[in-house]
Scaffold this active site. Structure first.
Site, PDB file in Angstrom:
ATOM      1  N   GLU A  66      24.486  26.375  59.997  1.00  0.00           N
ATOM      2  CA  GLU A  66      23.760  27.587  59.153  1.00  0.00           C
ATOM      3  C   GLU A  66      23.325  28.493  60.056  1.00  0.00           C
ATOM      4  O   GLU A  66      23.006  29.712  59.800  1.00  0.00           O
ATOM      5  CB  GLU A  66      22.736  26.897  58.143  1.00  0.00           C
ATOM      6  CG  GLU A  66      22.092  28.190  57.565  1.00  0.00           C
ATOM      7  CD  GLU A  66      21.009  27.531  56.635  1.00  0.00           C
ATOM      8  OE1 GLU A  66      19.936  26.740  56.771  1.00  0.00           O
ATOM      9  OE2 GLU A  66      20.955  27.753  55.384  1.00  0.00           O
ATOM     10  N   ASP A  67      22.611  27.986  61.203  1.00  0.00           N
ATOM     11  CA  ASP A  67      21.777  29.155  62.002  1.00  0.00           C
ATOM     12  C   ASP A  67      22.648  30.132  62.630  1.00  0.00           C
ATOM     13  O   ASP A  67      22.161  31.050  63.409  1.00  0.00           O
ATOM     14  CB  ASP A  67      20.983  28.251  63.281  1.00  0.00           C
ATOM     15  CG  ASP A  67      20.184  27.462  62.209  1.00  0.00           C
ATOM     16  OD1 ASP A  67      19.489  27.905  61.573  1.00  0.00           O
ATOM     17  OD2 ASP A  67      19.763  26.135  62.720  1.00  0.00           O
ATOM     18  N   HIS A 162      11.582  26.797  60.537  1.00  0.00           N
ATOM     19  CA  HIS A 162      12.483  27.978  59.874  1.00  0.00           C
ATOM     20  C   HIS A 162      11.922  28.312  58.505  1.00  0.00           C
ATOM     21  O   HIS A 162      11.288  27.369  58.095  1.00  0.00           O
ATOM     22  CB  HIS A 162      13.881  27.473  59.579  1.00  0.00           C
ATOM     23  CG  HIS A 162      14.496  27.575  61.006  1.00  0.00           C
ATOM     24  ND1 HIS A 162      15.493  26.653  61.009  1.00  0.00           N
ATOM     25  CD2 HIS A 162      14.881  28.343  61.837  1.00  0.00           C
ATOM     26  CE1 HIS A 162      16.252  26.808  62.365  1.00  0.00           C
ATOM     27  NE2 HIS A 162      15.563  27.951  62.745  1.00  0.00           N
ATOM     28  N   CYS A 249      20.866  23.543  56.677  1.00  0.00           N
ATOM     29  CA  CYS A 249      21.364  23.600  58.167  1.00  0.00           C
ATOM     30  C   CYS A 249      22.866  23.171  58.225  1.00  0.00           C
ATOM     31  O   CYS A 249      23.683  23.729  59.126  1.00  0.00           O
ATOM     32  CB  CYS A 249      20.454  22.871  58.943  1.00  0.00           C
ATOM     33  SG  CYS A 249      18.826  22.586  58.296  1.00  0.00           S
TER      34      CYS A 249
HETATM   35  C1  CIR Z   1      16.535  23.155  65.938  1.00  0.00           C
HETATM   36  O1  CIR Z   1      15.549  22.980  66.452  1.00  0.00           O
HETATM   37  O2  CIR Z   1      17.337  24.271  66.130  1.00  0.00           O
HETATM   38  C2  CIR Z   1      17.223  21.995  65.427  1.00  0.00           C
HETATM   39  N1  CIR Z   1      16.971  20.735  66.146  1.00  0.00           N
HETATM   40  C3  CIR Z   1      17.389  21.927  63.990  1.00  0.00           C
HETATM   41  C4  CIR Z   1      17.921  23.368  63.296  1.00  0.00           C
HETATM   42  C5  CIR Z   1      17.594  22.906  61.822  1.00  0.00           C
HETATM   43  N2  CIR Z   1      18.290  24.103  61.169  1.00  0.00           N
HETATM   44  C6  CIR Z   1      18.003  24.784  59.983  1.00  0.00           C
HETATM   45  O3  CIR Z   1      16.876  24.496  59.466  1.00  0.00           O
HETATM   46  N3  CIR Z   1      18.597  25.792  59.686  1.00  0.00           N
END
Ligand code: CIR
Length: 254
Positions: A66-67, A162, A249
């Site tokens: 998702e990011d 986030h 995510c």
């Molecule tokens: C991070 O810290 O980037 C990853 N361990 C977790 C990302 C989670 N992503 C989200 O909430 N969209």
């Protein structure tokens, strides 16, 4: 809220080294894979096509697709993650997405991660955070304004990874939120349902077609949502949670 397609990426073996704010131990890659398979089945059960990308061992957090991008009907915007170790994930995703979108745009300044973006039926909410900065929001605003959207810039609560760590869209007008986020007044134009005290970690639920993908283990909030008429599919999230990941995510949805 109606999606034909989702993109997921298998958790890598290196997921044990995923970024986290507090070390609660490493996720177990096998268990993560089995939870991930349940997540994919839940998406497929709604009738959606799920594109399952292979694991990327060079990127421990790459299961959290998702990011890397913001998918809208007009086109897709490739993000610039604020976590340096995750920048390359967006580059990888950019090779996949042109096949599915008429327009592909790139965030060309600052940083933003998809986890900080909540798209509702009337606007795009973006929370500044440790990953999404002022310049990134401005660059995103330029693109989505061109496509006719209103973008509202907000602040992710301090100490929260986030914006969507603390909220999720349940239907056109209703947002599931933690108390600490809703207390800022940012959802005053929406119906808000609050997660139960002590169950803050379930706020990152995601509506996908007729169901809410919801992390297992938050019974008070789950039954409150069922009482409001929502259909929940509960998916174990213990491994993703160890590295600060949740339901939204794990997919790109369009
Ligand atoms: C991070 O810290 O980037 C990853 N361990 C977790 C990302 C989670 N992503 C989200 O909430 N969209």
């Amino acid at each position: 809220l109606s999606f034909a397609t989702a993109i997921t990426r298998a958790p890598s073996l290196t997921v044990t080294g995923g970024l986290r704010a507090i070390d609660q131990g490493a996720p177990d890659p096998d268990l993560f894979r089995s939870h991930h398979a349940m997540y994919i089945s839940a998406l497929q059960a709604t009738g959606a096509e799920v594109i399952q990308l292979p694991a990327l061992e060079n990127y421990p957090d790459s299961v959290f697709v998702e990011d890397t991008a913001l998918c809208l009907p007009e086109g897709v915007i490739i993000m610039r993650p604020g976590a340096p170790s995750r920048l390359g994930e967006a580059v990888e995703m950019a090779t996949i997405l042109p096949e599915y979108f008429r327009q592909v745009r790139y965030l060309d300044a600052g940083h933003a991660e998809g986890g900080d973006i909540l798209v509702t039926s009337r606007e795009i909410l973006v929370g500044r955070s440790g990953r999404t900065d002022k310049r990134g929001v401005a660059a995103l605003r330029d693109i989505v304004t061109e496509w006719g959207y209103q973008l509202r810039e907000l602040q992710t609560p301090p100490g929260v990874l986030h914006f969507k760590t603390d909220c999720g869209l349940l239907d056109e007008d209703t947002i599931l939120s933690t108390h600490r986020l809703a207390a800022s007044g940012c959802f005053s134009d929406y119906n808000v349902l609050l997660v139960a005290e002590g169950e803050e970690a379930c706020a990152n639920a995601v509506r996908f077609n007729d169901v809410i993908l919801f992390p297992a283990g938050f019974p008070t909030t789950a039954s409150m949502l069922r009482d409001h008429g929502y259909t929940l599919v509960e998916i174990p999230n213990t491994e993703a949670a160890k590295i600060d990941g949740g339901m939204s995510c794990l997919s790109l949805r369009f």
